[in-house]
Design a protein around this motif. Sequence first.
Motif, PDB file in Angstrom:
ATOM      1  N   ARG A  16       4.991  -1.154  -7.612  1.00  0.00           N
ATOM      2  CA  ARG A  16       3.770  -1.661  -6.984  1.00  0.00           C
ATOM      3  C   ARG A  16       3.364  -0.809  -5.785  1.00  0.00           C
ATOM      4  N   LEU A  17       4.328  -0.326  -5.024  1.00  0.00           N
ATOM      5  CA  LEU A  17       4.049   0.511  -3.860  1.00  0.00           C
ATOM      6  C   LEU A  17       3.280   1.769  -4.271  1.00  0.00           C
ATOM      7  N   PHE A  18       3.708   2.395  -5.362  1.00  0.00           N
ATOM      8  CA  PHE A  18       3.034   3.598  -5.843  1.00  0.00           C
ATOM      9  C   PHE A  18       1.632   3.279  -6.361  1.00  0.00           C
ATOM     10  N   LEU A  19       1.501   2.204  -7.118  1.00  0.00           N
ATOM     11  CA  LEU A  19       0.212   1.888  -7.735  1.00  0.00           C
ATOM     12  C   LEU A  19      -0.848   1.562  -6.685  1.00  0.00           C
ATOM     13  N   ARG A  20      -0.485   0.788  -5.675  1.00  0.00           N
ATOM     14  CA  ARG A  20      -1.462   0.461  -4.637  1.00  0.00           C
ATOM     15  C   ARG A  20      -1.749   1.681  -3.748  1.00  0.00           C
ATOM     16  N   SER A  21      -0.758   2.543  -3.560  1.00  0.00           N
ATOM     17  CA  SER A  21      -0.997   3.785  -2.824  1.00  0.00           C
ATOM     18  C   SER A  21      -1.990   4.661  -3.584  1.00  0.00           C
ATOM     19  N   ALA A  22      -1.894   4.650  -4.904  1.00  0.00           N
ATOM     20  CA  ALA A  22      -2.830   5.435  -5.718  1.00  0.00           C
ATOM     21  C   ALA A  22      -4.264   5.003  -5.442  1.00  0.00           C
ATOM     22  N   ALA A  23      -4.497   3.693  -5.435  1.00  0.00           N
ATOM     23  CA  ALA A  23      -5.852   3.197  -5.181  1.00  0.00           C
ATOM     24  C   ALA A  23      -6.327   3.584  -3.780  1.00  0.00           C
ATOM     25  N   LEU A  24      -5.436   3.558  -2.806  1.00  0.00           N
ATOM     26  CA  LEU A  24      -5.816   3.952  -1.450  1.00  0.00           C
ATOM     27  C   LEU A  24      -6.219   5.423  -1.392  1.00  0.00           C
ATOM     28  N   TRP A  25      -5.527   6.264  -2.142  1.00  0.00           N
ATOM     29  CA  TRP A  25      -5.908   7.674  -2.182  1.00  0.00           C
ATOM     30  C   TRP A  25      -7.259   7.851  -2.873  1.00  0.00           C
ATOM     31  N   GLY A  26      -7.571   6.983  -3.827  1.00  0.00           N
ATOM     32  CA  GLY A  26      -8.903   7.014  -4.415  1.00  0.00           C
ATOM     33  C   GLY A  26      -9.972   6.696  -3.383  1.00  0.00           C
ATOM     34  N   VAL A  27      -9.662   5.734  -2.499  1.00  0.00           N
ATOM     35  CA  VAL A  27     -10.575   5.405  -1.394  1.00  0.00           C
ATOM     36  C   VAL A  27     -10.747   6.615  -0.470  1.00  0.00           C
ATOM     37  N   VAL A  28      -9.630   7.290  -0.161  1.00  0.00           N
ATOM     38  CA  VAL A  28      -9.695   8.478   0.684  1.00  0.00           C
ATOM     39  C   VAL A  28     -10.571   9.554   0.031  1.00  0.00           C
TER      40      VAL A  28
END
Length: 415
Positions: A16-28
């Motif tokens: 879950r940590l990786f998957l939500r980090s992925a979405a945050l990088w999409g925001v970036v």
Amino acid sequence: MTKLRMAQAPTPAVPRLFLRSAALWGVVAGGLLAVDGEAALTSRWSGATLALVHALTLGFLGNAMFGALLQFLPVAVGVQVRGGATGARLLHLLLNAGVVLLMVGFCWPQWLGVAWGGGLLLAAFLLLATLVLPGLRQAQGEGFLRLGMGLAVLAALVTAALGLLLALGWSGWLRLPQLAMTDAHAGWGLLGWVLGLLAAVARVVGPMFQGSVPAPARAQGGWQVVLYALLAALLTCAARGVVPIGMRVALALPVLAFAVGGLWLQLGARHLRRAPLTYFWSTGFIALAIAGSVLLAGGNALLVGTLSIGIGLPLLVTGMMLEIIAFLGWIELQRECGRGVHVPGVQLLVPARDKAVVLALQLLAGVLLALAVWQTGTAVVAGAALLLAHAAAFVALGGARRRGRRFVAERVARR
């Protein structure tokens, strides 16, 4: 159909940590495009372009692929991943710290050289290989699936090594044929690592979640041979400093085969599920098919990159992330509540309406991104749309845990 081994699933907090980090990088990535969009879509070589590309390929796709592997390998393939939660968290730290340093190096080269980020990223991919390759070799059964995933991880290592060499060249510490080696770096990363892993995972995701049939093993095996043979030839040419135009055209063929083949398998399925994941993948296949066609015709490189990195691959990966996160929530509830307790199903933890909203926003962002290649003045709007789409995905990814906590709280209150 592949049998899932839920008892072997890792602690849900780890993938879950990786998957939500992925979405945050999409925001970036959306923020970078909104702030400096015209520069990012004008030249392939500007710092803004390189920062945007790596925010998507390493930040978004990298985190998503790492998280999916950590969940997928033990559950679907029966592979024992080394290192446990500690190894996974170190992997997350190395990957994301490396991407941050790389972003700083591209945007503000006077502050920090990109080689620092490149070094951390190579360490991250070396650690990934150390954690997963021994288990892939030792596991029993699912040999074809394990081979595809192992080749993808090895391709990721080649990509990271080439990336560090390019970073050293960018910093002036090493003399390289930068243009040719960049083509090799991109080819091994996008085709060998990302597309290779997606093709392997599709053998499970398609039949299990979409109702489609897997690709014939002989056809997929031939695709893998052609793909990695072309990538080896690309690397050989790049080391000599010249990548023939014919080589770039040839690399479009595996992309087209993957995209058109995926659509064909969906259309030919007798019991295809009209679920959001199916639409995520069908639209992703269409975007990749267009990208492959443009590449085959020798068209605009920025358009090819936008269609593949900004639209097609994120559609495939986001759809997969939303399914994985729902299973993580369900597994977490099962372990917390114990046997005999009827917990909410995966479709309740991440409802179809949430997935549909994310899909609609990603499609809108995709249209605006493609338009921005031709009308760079619309890049700010495209960036804002991309930011919103990935923010919606981040919220949806958190929904499974929120609904799970609410279920547990209500159950405790009823006692």
